[in-house]
Write a protein that holds these residues in place. Structure first.
Motif, mmCIF file in Angstrom:
data_model
loop_
_atom_site.group_PDB
_atom_site.id
_atom_site.type_symbol
_atom_site.label_atom_id
_atom_site.label_comp_id
_atom_site.label_asym_id
_atom_site.label_seq_id
_atom_site.Cartn_x
_atom_site.Cartn_y
_atom_site.Cartn_z
ATOM 1 N N CYS A 1 -67.752 17.441 37.720
ATOM 2 C CA CYS A 1 -68.175 16.122 37.231
ATOM 3 C C CYS A 1 -69.116 15.436 38.232
ATOM 4 O O CYS A 1 -70.058 14.766 37.819
ATOM 5 N N HIS B 1 -71.269 18.810 28.137
ATOM 6 C CA HIS B 1 -70.265 18.392 29.122
ATOM 7 C C HIS B 1 -69.553 17.119 28.662
ATOM 8 O O HIS B 1 -68.336 17.014 28.782
ATOM 9 N N CYS C 1 -65.910 11.694 32.079
ATOM 10 C CA CYS C 1 -67.339 11.365 32.128
ATOM 11 C C CYS C 1 -67.726 10.440 30.972
ATOM 12 O O CYS C 1 -68.576 9.564 31.136
ATOM 13 N N CYS D 1 -65.539 16.344 28.289
ATOM 14 C CA CYS D 1 -64.981 15.634 29.450
ATOM 15 C C CYS D 1 -64.757 14.146 29.177
ATOM 16 O O CYS D 1 -65.698 13.347 29.271
HETATM 17 ZN ZN LIG Z 1 -67.062 15.210 33.614
#
Ligand SMILES: [Zn+2]
Lengths: 138, 179
Positions: free
Chosen positions: A5, A31, A38, A35
């Motif tokens: 990350c 991503h 994030c 995630c």
């Molecule tokens: Zn991430």
């Protein structure tokens, strides 16, 4: 996931600002989909951006006006206040002693001005007579 | 109503009344940016005076290809950055800003949004000055990165990094304080 990350973070910011090349979008978005951490960060940045844009304007205090160069209209007013009366005085003084620009026939002047004069006008008239005599003399 | 370009033109032809009009038009905007940048009204007022003075004296150098507002706001940001170089003054302003910051919690002040704004203003002052300037010019004044870079005399890549770091710091601090 944490190290990964950290790698993505600056790219996520660029993606959010739309600074990334089109070719890089897919990887960043992949991503993000995978995630939640994030995603939350990006949502946080969006909120910060919005809050910054929505910070209200602050009215400038009225006490001191913004500084501009010395006020020329003020200066002009002062100049006029000082110079205009002086100029008028000079003009008034000089005209009473200078010959008129266009020669006037002495007879015409005598015919027009037949009334009794007030003292200053009498002085002026006498002066005019002198001037007229000086023309006839020369 | 004259637009900015016309007023600048008239001002360059010697009509200083035109500059008064421009100054009146941008007074609050310049003051707001300075206030957000410096966090203190009297420092912001000084910066505003300085910014208008510089704008007036440097008007012949202004390139009309750039919006006047952009030019003026970038100039204001630079004035604020320079003002901060005076360390003693900076310390004094920061102390005053810190003192001014804790809100007396009146009922109105408890309104969430307003408190959040106060917090945001206070946290802005914690950012390093160039980051703060970049953040304010880009997000608050919505200037393009290229203009911000020019204003701060830094490469665009650096400005983008400042924006990212600054925004991330603000997000983290806000989360700590409000979350
Ligand atoms: Zn991430």
């Amino acid at each position: 996931m944490k190290n990964e990350c950290e790698h993505w973070e600056p790219l996520l910011h660029e993606w959010l600002e739309d600074w990334l090349a089109e070719s890089e979008h897919a990887a960043v978005e992949a991503h993000l989909k995978a995630c939640p951490a994030c995603c939350a960060k990006v949502a946080g940045w969006q909120a910060v951006g919005r809050a910054l844009r929505e910070l209200p304007r602050v009215a400038a205090p009225a006490r001191r006006s913004p500084h501009t160069a010395p006020e020329p209209r003020g200066a002009l007013r002062l100049a006029l206040a000082l110079c205009l009366p002086t100029a008028l005085l000079v003009v008034a003084f000089r005209t009473s002693f200078s010959p008129p620009l266009t020669p006037v026939s002495p007879d015409a002047v005598a015919q027009t001005i037949a009334r009794p004069f007030t003292a200053p006008v009498q002085t002026l008239w006498n002066r005019l007579q002198e001037v007229i005599s000086s023309w006839t003399a020369s | 109503m004259f637009d900015d370009a016309m007023l600048v033109e008239r001002c360059l032809q010697g009509d200083t009344g035109a500059f008064d009009t421009l100054a009146a038009r941008y007074r609050d905007r310049v003051f707001s940016l300075a206030f957000r940048m410096l966090g203190e009204a009297s420092a912001a007022e000084d910066a505003m005076q300085e910014a208008f003075l510089r704008a007036y004296t440097r008007l012949p150098l202004y390139n009309p290809a750039q919006p006047f507002s952009t030019w003026l706001l970038c100039l204001t940001a630079r004035v604020c950055l320079n003002a901060r170089r005076d360390r003693a003054t900076e310390q004094r302003h920061l102390e005053r800003a810190a003192k001014a910051a804790p809100p007396p919690p009146t009922l109105e002040e408890r309104l969430y949004e307003r408190e959040q704004r106060r917090t945001l203003q206070r946290l802005l002052l914690r950012l390093p000055a160039p980051q703060r300037a970049a953040i304010l010019l880009y997000y608050y004044e919505e200037l393009p990165v290229a203009e911000v870079a020019r204003a701060l005399n830094a490469p665009e890549g650096t400005v983008k990094t400042w924006l990212y770091r600054g925004r991330e710091s603000l997000r983290r601090w806000l989360e700590e304080e409000l979350g």
